[in-house]
Write an enzyme that holds these catalytic residues in place. Structure first.
Site, short mmCIF file in Angstrom:
data_model
loop_
_atom_site.label_atom_id
_atom_site.label_comp_id
_atom_site.label_asym_id
_atom_site.label_seq_id
_atom_site.Cartn_x
_atom_site.Cartn_y
_atom_site.Cartn_z
N CYS A 2 0.86 -1.18 0.00
CA CYS A 2 0.00 0.00 0.00
C CYS A 2 0.90 1.23 0.00
O CYS A 2 2.08 1.15 0.30
CB CYS A 2 -0.87 0.02 1.25
SG CYS A 2 -1.75 -1.53 1.51
N ARG A 27 1.75 1.73 -5.92
CA ARG A 27 1.97 0.77 -4.84
C ARG A 27 0.72 -0.03 -4.51
O ARG A 27 0.79 -1.03 -3.78
CB ARG A 27 2.44 1.52 -3.58
CG ARG A 27 3.73 2.25 -3.75
CD ARG A 27 4.15 2.85 -2.43
NE ARG A 27 4.31 1.82 -1.43
CZ ARG A 27 5.43 1.14 -1.23
NH1 ARG A 27 6.48 1.40 -1.95
NH2 ARG A 27 5.49 0.22 -0.30
N TRP A 74 -3.68 -1.88 -1.33
CA TRP A 74 -3.58 -3.14 -2.06
C TRP A 74 -4.00 -4.19 -1.05
O TRP A 74 -3.28 -4.48 -0.10
CB TRP A 74 -2.14 -3.36 -2.52
CG TRP A 74 -1.94 -4.54 -3.42
CD1 TRP A 74 -2.05 -4.56 -4.78
CD2 TRP A 74 -1.57 -5.87 -3.03
NE1 TRP A 74 -1.79 -5.82 -5.26
CE2 TRP A 74 -1.49 -6.64 -4.22
CE3 TRP A 74 -1.31 -6.50 -1.82
CZ2 TRP A 74 -1.16 -7.99 -4.21
CZ3 TRP A 74 -1.00 -7.84 -1.81
CH2 TRP A 74 -0.91 -8.58 -3.00
N ASN A 100 0.59 0.02 6.23
CA ASN A 100 1.01 -0.85 5.14
C ASN A 100 1.71 -2.04 5.77
O ASN A 100 2.56 -1.86 6.64
CB ASN A 100 1.98 -0.09 4.22
CG ASN A 100 2.62 -0.99 3.19
OD1 ASN A 100 2.09 -2.04 2.84
ND2 ASN A 100 3.77 -0.56 2.68
N GLY A 101 1.35 -3.27 5.36
CA GLY A 101 1.97 -4.45 5.94
C GLY A 101 0.91 -5.42 6.42
O GLY A 101 -0.26 -5.32 6.04
N GLU A 452 11.90 -12.60 -19.43
CA GLU A 452 11.50 -11.23 -19.09
C GLU A 452 10.44 -10.71 -20.08
O GLU A 452 9.45 -10.10 -19.69
CB GLU A 452 12.73 -10.31 -19.07
CG GLU A 452 12.45 -8.84 -18.90
CD GLU A 452 11.63 -8.48 -17.66
OE1 GLU A 452 11.45 -9.32 -16.78
OE2 GLU A 452 11.15 -7.33 -17.62
N LYS A 456 6.66 -9.61 -19.05
CA LYS A 456 6.12 -8.29 -19.40
C LYS A 456 4.81 -8.46 -20.16
O LYS A 456 3.84 -7.77 -19.92
CB LYS A 456 7.15 -7.56 -20.28
CG LYS A 456 7.26 -6.11 -20.08
CD LYS A 456 8.20 -5.72 -18.97
CE LYS A 456 7.94 -6.40 -17.66
NZ LYS A 456 8.88 -6.19 -16.64
N GLU A 459 1.90 -9.87 -17.92
CA GLU A 459 1.60 -8.94 -16.83
C GLU A 459 0.66 -7.81 -17.25
O GLU A 459 -0.25 -7.45 -16.52
CB GLU A 459 2.95 -8.35 -16.37
CG GLU A 459 2.91 -7.37 -15.25
CD GLU A 459 4.30 -6.86 -14.90
OE1 GLU A 459 5.22 -6.93 -15.74
OE2 GLU A 459 4.47 -6.37 -13.77
N HIS A 475 10.06 -31.26 -25.76
CA HIS A 475 9.91 -32.10 -24.57
C HIS A 475 8.55 -31.89 -23.91
O HIS A 475 8.37 -32.25 -22.74
CB HIS A 475 11.05 -31.84 -23.59
CG HIS A 475 12.39 -32.21 -24.14
ND1 HIS A 475 12.76 -33.51 -24.40
CD2 HIS A 475 13.43 -31.43 -24.55
CE1 HIS A 475 13.98 -33.54 -24.90
NE2 HIS A 475 14.41 -32.27 -25.02
N LYS A 573 3.54 -2.19 -7.48
CA LYS A 573 4.93 -1.96 -7.87
C LYS A 573 5.91 -2.55 -6.87
O LYS A 573 6.89 -3.17 -7.23
CB LYS A 573 5.16 -0.46 -8.00
CG LYS A 573 6.56 -0.07 -8.41
CD LYS A 573 6.78 -0.33 -9.86
CE LYS A 573 8.18 -0.03 -10.33
NZ LYS A 573 8.47 -0.73 -11.60
#
Ligand code: M6R
Length: 578
Positions: A2, A27, A74, A100-101, A452, A456, A459, A475, A573
């Site tokens: 958050c 955030r 969040w 936050n946490g 990567e 991206k 996401e 395989h 983020k």
């Protein structure tokens, strides 16, 4: 995850908090709220939704007062709804708190407080803290009550609290395993989860340390360690400009940050790595820990070290404690853009005896306090949730550590050339936007780049995407390649090309829609669509040439699908919970 902001001074708190929340929204962005104190009265406005919509619907900036706290959420405990949004207040509606946490012992505390008559209005763990402060305030002065409440908490927290009953306009702060930074202004003080939210007001900051508590008033600040004794903490100054954390005419932060790579790559290459190199030469074994995009940079570092015959391995940070017990002779390298990723910090703590090195973008971040030496990315603030410029900066540092700076002079020009392919990439994006699955393939040192690119892509486009070393297709994954399924091949003309070409043909024979990033004419002919790499490139630079257009591809598919690439669903983020 958050975002927290607090202000005390002569300015209009509601405006400063709202502006700050806009900067912190990356955030967490499921709900938002602010509380301000005016004439000894507390006023709270909050709701679910993004900062822009909630702040204008509830007219945040019409609230008066010169002290306040704000929060963008969040969700961890409790669904996304108005009641669970912060700030939370106590039974008397005199104390307001943002957190936050995760308060791990919240249910025990909640039962205790309920038995003492406290009434709760949300399902959050955070609300217990404000009731705890209320309880202790019945018998103790504000600071003592706050410290006593904080002493009861288990888990992680960054907290800002204020009370209408306090004789002065003050903010009370505490942090453990969640970031919280004090902004030292002239006649005004701020606090926030991240520096960019405060850049408009100050360039001087104090990063609170684990277990620290603090009081802010417009005249200054005092910091206390967890035992309650006053301590002094170092002030840091940053040379970031406010414009660095703004869109600068681009429609999204992500596009700005992709374009920024041509400048910041030089800043990263200028970063001093001599201390880091000395450390790396001293130890036989090197463990690299990181998460998400930073893990892919870690894979590249491990790959290049292994090619030099070194004993190096990259680990997913959250799994590291389960699979290894590092000894004194192992150098542990943590890579984290934010320097606050809980999984990475926890993994570093798992190696108490090992020497440690950090590669981070964030001055004063938690990771810098856990290690013996830090290398900074110098990429400026990254606001888009999808990491872009910080990834190429991480790669630049990795390359400088391995090859030295001499071979890397051409990087800014190369990145500029790859950025010039944007219109072409956009046309390819149109062909991919309706797909349900996408596969990325590469070989050797290009594999971390395929991972990567795939991260991206999924996401921010919400299209299922996977990446493989090309040799792995046969395989198992080849069963998924049918008519029209895109296979994006990272196919530069290096030592991996011949074998990868075989994999491209295998995929094409099953109907795969081949999209290549290549400087090879034969591969181009085999491809339905192709993004060109300039010819004559030093092969070690290929990873940079590959990632830039693939960032652009993810961006344009996202925009074509009507998604906001800066705020992909369910993500944040800075991931400060494990
Ligand atoms: O701040 P960090 O580099 O430690 O963050 C790690 C990941 O959360 C991060 O790289 C994430 O995967 C990216 N936002 C993806 O684009």
């Amino acid at each position: 995850m958050c975002g927290i902001i607090g202000y005390v001074g002569p300015g209009k708190a509601s405006q400063i908090l709202t502006d700050g929340l806009k900067m912190l929204e990356y955030r967490g962005y499921d709900s938002v709220g602010i509380a301000v104190l005016k004439d000894g009265k507390l006023e709270v406005r909050k709701d679910k939704g993004m900062v822009e919509e909630v702040s204008s619907a509830l007219a945040f900036t019409t609230m008066g007062g010169n002290v306040g706290v704000g929060h963008s959420r969040w969700a961890t405990h409790g669904v996304v709804c108005k009641e669970n949004a912060h700030p939370h207040t106590d039974c008397t509606k005199n104390i307001a708190l943002v957190h936050n946490g995760v308060v791990e012992n919240f249910s025990k505390l909640k039962s205790e407080l309920s038995a003492a008559g406290h009434k709760f209005s949300s399902d959050t763990d955070s609300e217990v803290v404000v009731h705890l402060v209320e309880e202790y305030s019945k018998t103790q002065p504000p600071l003592k009550a706050f410290m006593r409440a904080i002493g009861r908490l288990e888990g992680s927290y960054a907290i800002a609290l204020m009370s209408a009953a306090d004789s002065e306009e003050r903010l009370f702060l505490a942090r453990r395993n969640s970031p919280l930074v004090i902004g030292v202004g002239k006649g005004e003080m701020l606090c926030a989860s991240d520096i960019p939210a405060m850049l408009k007001y100050t360039k001087t900051f104090v990063a609170l340390e684990e277990g620290d508590m603090a009081i802010l008033s417009r005249h200054g600040y005092k910091v206390y360690s967890s035992d309650g004794s006053e301590v002094s903490r170092k002030q840091i100054t940053v040379d970031w400009g406010v414009e660095m954390a703004q869109k600068g005419g681009y429609p999204h932060f992500m596009l700005k940050e992709i374009n920024d790579q041509k400048h910041f790559i030089s800043e990263s290459l200028a970063s001093d790595v001599t201390g880091a190199r000395k450390l790396m030469d001293k130890y036989d074994r090197i463990d690299i820990i990181a998460a998400g995009t930073s893990y892919h940079a870690g894979l590249m570092l491990a790959c290049l070290l292994q090619q030099q015959g070194r004993n190096a391995q990259a680990f997913i940070a959250s799994d590291y404690p389960f699979i290894t017990s590092p000894k004194e002779k192992t150098l542990v390298i943590g890579i984290s853009q934010s320097g606050e990723t809980a999984d990475v910090l926890q993994a570093l703590r798992h190696a108490p005896k090992s020497p440690k090195l950090a590669i981070t973008n964030t001055v004063g971040s938690s990771i810098t306090r856990l290690v013996d030496h830090t290398v900074f990315l110098n990429s400026g603030p990254e606001v888009g949730v999808a990491a872009t410029k910080t990834f190429t900066s991480q790669l630049a540092i990795v390359y400088k550590l391995i090859y030295g700076k001499e071979k890397l002079g051409g990087l800014p020009a190369l990145i500029e050339k790859m950025l010039a392919s944007e219109n072409h990439v956009k046309a390819i994006a149109q062909k991919l936007a309706s797909k349900e699955n996408v596969f990325f393939i590469a070989r050797g040192r290009n594999v971390p780049i395929a991972y990567e690119a795939s991260l991206k892509f999924k996401e921010i486009t919400y299209i299922h995407s996977e990446a493989y070393p090309g040799g792995e297709l046969k395989h198992g994954t080849l069963s998924l390649i049918t008519e029209g399924v895109p296979v994006i091949a990272l196919a530069p003309k290096d030592d991996t090309l011949q074998k990868l070409f075989g994999n491209i043909r295998e995929a094409k024979a099953r109907g795969g829609l081949i999209v290549s990033v290549t400087d090879d004419d034969e591969v181009r002919k085999e491809s339905a669509m192709s993004i060109p790499i300039p010819s004559g490139l030093d092969p070690i630079l290929y990873p940079f040439a590959l990632i830039v257009p693939l960032q652009l591809l993810a961006y344009h598919v996202s925009v074509l699908k009507g998604i906001n690439p800066d705020r992909p669903r369910n993500l944040a983020k800075s991931v400060t919970v494990e």
